[in-house]
Design a protein around this motif. Structure first.
Motif, PDB file in Angstrom:
ATOM      1  N   MET A   2       0.842  -1.172   0.000  1.00  0.00           N
ATOM      2  CA  MET A   2       0.000   0.000   0.000  1.00  0.00           C
ATOM      3  C   MET A   2       0.888   1.237   0.000  1.00  0.00           C
ATOM      4  SD  MET A   2      -3.096   1.159   2.327  1.00  0.00           S
ATOM      5  CE  MET A   2      -4.102   0.673   0.969  1.00  0.00           C
ATOM      6  N   GLN A   3       0.645   2.134  -0.923  1.00  0.00           N
ATOM      7  CA  GLN A   3       1.430   3.357  -1.055  1.00  0.00           C
ATOM      8  C   GLN A   3       0.835   4.454  -0.178  1.00  0.00           C
ATOM      9  OE1 GLN A   3       4.205   3.565  -2.542  1.00  0.00           O
ATOM     10  NE2 GLN A   3       4.574   5.753  -2.535  1.00  0.00           N
ATOM     11  N   THR A   4       1.603   4.922   0.791  1.00  0.00           N
ATOM     12  CA  THR A   4       1.178   6.024   1.652  1.00  0.00           C
ATOM     13  C   THR A   4       2.239   7.109   1.582  1.00  0.00           C
ATOM     14  OG1 THR A   4       2.161   4.853   3.500  1.00  0.00           O
ATOM     15  CG2 THR A   4      -0.216   4.660   3.251  1.00  0.00           C
ATOM     16  N   ASN A   5       1.975   8.131   0.811  1.00  0.00           N
ATOM     17  CA  ASN A   5       2.956   9.182   0.572  1.00  0.00           C
ATOM     18  C   ASN A   5       3.142  10.115   1.759  1.00  0.00           C
ATOM     19  OD1 ASN A   5       3.395   8.249  -2.019  1.00  0.00           O
ATOM     20  ND2 ASN A   5       1.767   9.508  -2.881  1.00  0.00           N
ATOM     21  N   TYR A   6       2.176  10.187   2.644  1.00  0.00           N
ATOM     22  CA  TYR A   6       2.249  11.137   3.741  1.00  0.00           C
ATOM     23  C   TYR A   6       2.989  10.604   4.967  1.00  0.00           C
ATOM     24  CZ  TYR A   6      -1.726   8.467   5.470  1.00  0.00           C
ATOM     25  OH  TYR A   6      -2.545   7.455   5.881  1.00  0.00           O
ATOM     26  N   LEU A   7       3.385   9.356   4.961  1.00  0.00           N
ATOM     27  CA  LEU A   7       4.076   8.772   6.101  1.00  0.00           C
ATOM     28  C   LEU A   7       5.589   8.874   5.943  1.00  0.00           C
ATOM     29  CD1 LEU A   7       1.927   5.568   6.660  1.00  0.00           C
ATOM     30  CD2 LEU A   7       1.803   7.735   7.885  1.00  0.00           C
ATOM     31  N   GLU A  16       3.592  -2.146   6.643  1.00  0.00           N
ATOM     32  CA  GLU A  16       2.525  -1.169   6.405  1.00  0.00           C
ATOM     33  C   GLU A  16       1.562  -1.766   5.378  1.00  0.00           C
ATOM     34  OE1 GLU A  16       0.640   2.322   7.286  1.00  0.00           O
ATOM     35  OE2 GLU A  16       2.581   1.810   8.143  1.00  0.00           O
ATOM     36  N   ASP A  17       0.532  -2.441   5.878  1.00  0.00           N
ATOM     37  CA  ASP A  17      -0.439  -3.067   4.982  1.00  0.00           C
ATOM     38  C   ASP A  17      -1.802  -2.390   5.127  1.00  0.00           C
ATOM     39  OD1 ASP A  17      -1.196  -3.969   7.469  1.00  0.00           O
ATOM     40  OD2 ASP A  17      -0.850  -6.079   7.054  1.00  0.00           O
ATOM     41  N   GLU A  18      -2.802  -2.963   4.498  1.00  0.00           N
ATOM     42  CA  GLU A  18      -4.134  -2.351   4.528  1.00  0.00           C
ATOM     43  C   GLU A  18      -4.765  -2.407   5.917  1.00  0.00           C
ATOM     44  OE1 GLU A  18      -6.815  -2.997   1.427  1.00  0.00           O
ATOM     45  OE2 GLU A  18      -5.275  -2.920  -0.123  1.00  0.00           O
ATOM     46  N   LYS A  61      -6.093   0.795   7.922  1.00  0.00           N
ATOM     47  CA  LYS A  61      -7.441   0.898   8.511  1.00  0.00           C
ATOM     48  C   LYS A  61      -7.361   1.277   9.983  1.00  0.00           C
ATOM     49  CE  LYS A  61     -11.739  -1.672   9.296  1.00  0.00           C
ATOM     50  NZ  LYS A  61     -12.183  -0.653  10.175  1.00  0.00           N
ATOM     51  N   LEU A  62      -6.428   0.666  10.731  1.00  0.00           N
ATOM     52  CA  LEU A  62      -6.254   1.016  12.142  1.00  0.00           C
ATOM     53  C   LEU A  62      -5.881   2.489  12.289  1.00  0.00           C
ATOM     54  CD1 LEU A  62      -4.246  -1.936  13.747  1.00  0.00           C
ATOM     55  CD2 LEU A  62      -6.697  -1.500  13.837  1.00  0.00           C
ATOM     56  N   ARG A  63      -4.997   2.964  11.425  1.00  0.00           N
ATOM     57  CA  ARG A  63      -4.554   4.356  11.465  1.00  0.00           C
ATOM     58  C   ARG A  63      -5.733   5.300  11.219  1.00  0.00           C
ATOM     59  NH1 ARG A  63       0.645   5.754  11.085  1.00  0.00           N
ATOM     60  NH2 ARG A  63       1.216   3.843  10.019  1.00  0.00           N
ATOM     61  N   ASN A  64      -6.521   5.003  10.196  1.00  0.00           N
ATOM     62  CA  ASN A  64      -7.687   5.842   9.884  1.00  0.00           C
ATOM     63  C   ASN A  64      -8.733   5.807  10.993  1.00  0.00           C
ATOM     64  OD1 ASN A  64      -6.754   6.870   7.493  1.00  0.00           O
ATOM     65  ND2 ASN A  64      -7.734   5.310   6.238  1.00  0.00           N
ATOM     66  N   PHE A  70      -4.126   4.017  18.401  1.00  0.00           N
ATOM     67  CA  PHE A  70      -3.485   3.265  17.327  1.00  0.00           C
ATOM     68  C   PHE A  70      -2.595   2.151  17.894  1.00  0.00           C
ATOM     69  CE2 PHE A  70       0.093   2.993  14.165  1.00  0.00           C
ATOM     70  CZ  PHE A  70      -0.619   2.320  13.204  1.00  0.00           C
ATOM     71  N   ASN A  71      -1.783   2.482  18.895  1.00  0.00           N
ATOM     72  CA  ASN A  71      -0.903   1.467  19.473  1.00  0.00           C
ATOM     73  C   ASN A  71      -1.676   0.430  20.268  1.00  0.00           C
ATOM     74  OD1 ASN A  71       1.925   2.136  18.681  1.00  0.00           O
ATOM     75  ND2 ASN A  71       1.276   4.109  19.461  1.00  0.00           N
ATOM     76  N   PHE A  72      -2.771   0.836  20.910  1.00  0.00           N
ATOM     77  CA  PHE A  72      -3.628  -0.120  21.611  1.00  0.00           C
ATOM     78  C   PHE A  72      -4.237  -1.119  20.629  1.00  0.00           C
ATOM     79  CE2 PHE A  72      -7.945  -1.292  22.944  1.00  0.00           C
ATOM     80  CZ  PHE A  72      -7.643  -2.027  24.079  1.00  0.00           C
ATOM     81  N   LEU A  73      -4.758  -0.609  19.505  1.00  0.00           N
ATOM     82  CA  LEU A  73      -5.370  -1.497  18.509  1.00  0.00           C
ATOM     83  C   LEU A  73      -4.335  -2.431  17.881  1.00  0.00           C
ATOM     84  CD1 LEU A  73      -7.903   0.885  16.726  1.00  0.00           C
ATOM     85  CD2 LEU A  73      -8.392  -0.920  18.388  1.00  0.00           C
ATOM     86  N   LYS A  74      -3.115  -1.929  17.650  1.00  0.00           N
ATOM     87  CA  LYS A  74      -2.048  -2.800  17.118  1.00  0.00           C
ATOM     88  C   LYS A  74      -1.716  -3.897  18.111  1.00  0.00           C
ATOM     89  CE  LYS A  74       1.425  -0.305  16.365  1.00  0.00           C
ATOM     90  NZ  LYS A  74       2.687   0.326  16.048  1.00  0.00           N
ATOM     91  N   LEU A  75      -1.574  -3.530  19.378  1.00  0.00           N
ATOM     92  CA  LEU A  75      -1.253  -4.506  20.417  1.00  0.00           C
ATOM     93  C   LEU A  75      -2.373  -5.522  20.567  1.00  0.00           C
ATOM     94  CD1 LEU A  75       0.856  -5.194  22.603  1.00  0.00           C
ATOM     95  CD2 LEU A  75      -0.486  -3.798  24.173  1.00  0.00           C
ATOM     96  N   LYS A  76      -3.605  -5.049  20.528  1.00  0.00           N
ATOM     97  CA  LYS A  76      -4.765  -5.942  20.642  1.00  0.00           C
ATOM     98  C   LYS A  76      -4.822  -6.905  19.456  1.00  0.00           C
ATOM     99  CE  LYS A  76      -9.739  -5.879  21.079  1.00  0.00           C
ATOM    100  NZ  LYS A  76     -10.942  -5.114  20.840  1.00  0.00           N
ATOM    101  N   SER A  77      -4.530  -6.413  18.252  1.00  0.00           N
ATOM    102  CA  SER A  77      -4.584  -7.292  17.092  1.00  0.00           C
ATOM    103  C   SER A  77      -3.485  -8.352  17.143  1.00  0.00           C
ATOM    104  CB  SER A  77      -4.480  -6.478  15.791  1.00  0.00           C
ATOM    105  OG  SER A  77      -3.186  -5.963  15.632  1.00  0.00           O
ATOM    106  N   ARG A  78      -2.334  -7.996  17.688  1.00  0.00           N
ATOM    107  CA  ARG A  78      -1.254  -8.971  17.837  1.00  0.00           C
ATOM    108  C   ARG A  78      -1.629 -10.039  18.841  1.00  0.00           C
ATOM    109  NH1 ARG A  78       3.565  -5.069  18.662  1.00  0.00           N
ATOM    110  NH2 ARG A  78       3.303  -3.915  16.757  1.00  0.00           N
ATOM    111  N   SER A  79      -2.248  -9.635  19.957  1.00  0.00           N
ATOM    112  CA  SER A  79      -2.623 -10.622  20.966  1.00  0.00           C
ATOM    113  C   SER A  79      -3.768 -11.505  20.489  1.00  0.00           C
ATOM    114  CB  SER A  79      -3.001  -9.928  22.276  1.00  0.00           C
ATOM    115  OG  SER A  79      -4.165  -9.168  22.108  1.00  0.00           O
TER     116      SER A  79
END
Length: 142
Positions: free
Chosen positions: A1-6, A76-78, A82-85, A130-139
């Motif tokens: 996924m191309q994200t030019n603003y990151l 950096e995938d879709e 989605k989590l970022r948005n 964002f970091n909570f959702l990433k951590l939750k998705s990993r667990s």
């Protein structure tokens, strides 16, 4: 996924350092209230002006928060997109709820104090969510 603003992922560590330093320094500044305290009037550095500290601390929080929030993840995938948005929308809505409550319940000097803190809440809420959702998705994957 191309994200030019990151920004590239290599800036995330610097962002965490600046952000953490800014948050900790801000808490210390609020606890000891260096700008309005006579603590330094009797020290060898009494001619040193501490009024600029809040500007430096604010800059550390903002620059660090932007680096933490808007650097690419290692992968950096879709799903991350989605989590970022979702986190951005959530932070934006929560920030305006707090703003509305501030307008209703705080007046004069207290209102200004809450508004100063409210400058940082969108970044803070976004980073936490964002970091909570990433951590939750990993667990959930494990």
């Amino acid at each position: 996924m191309q994200t030019n603003y990151l920004l590239p992922h290599k800036h995330k560590t610097l962002g965490w350092i600046l952000f953490g330093l800014g948050i900790v320094s801000g808490i210390i500044l609020q606890i000891f209230d260096f700008g309005n305290n006579d603590l330094f009037n009797y020290s060898p550095i009494s001619n040193f002006n501490f009024e600029f500290l809040d500007e430096i601390i604010s800059a550390l929080i903002i620059i660090g928060g932007l680096l933490v929030g808007f650097t690419k993840e290692k992968i950096e995938d879709e799903f991350i997109y989605k989590l970022r948005n979702d986190s951005l929308v959530w932070a934006f809505i929560l920030n305006y709820i707090i703003l509305l409550l501030t307008i209703v319940f705080f007046y004069e000097g207290s209102f200004l104090t809450v508004m100063i803190y409210n400058m940082f809440t969108p970044l803070l809420f976004f980073i936490i969510r964002f970091n909570f959702l990433k951590l939750k998705s990993r667990s959930d994957e494990e």
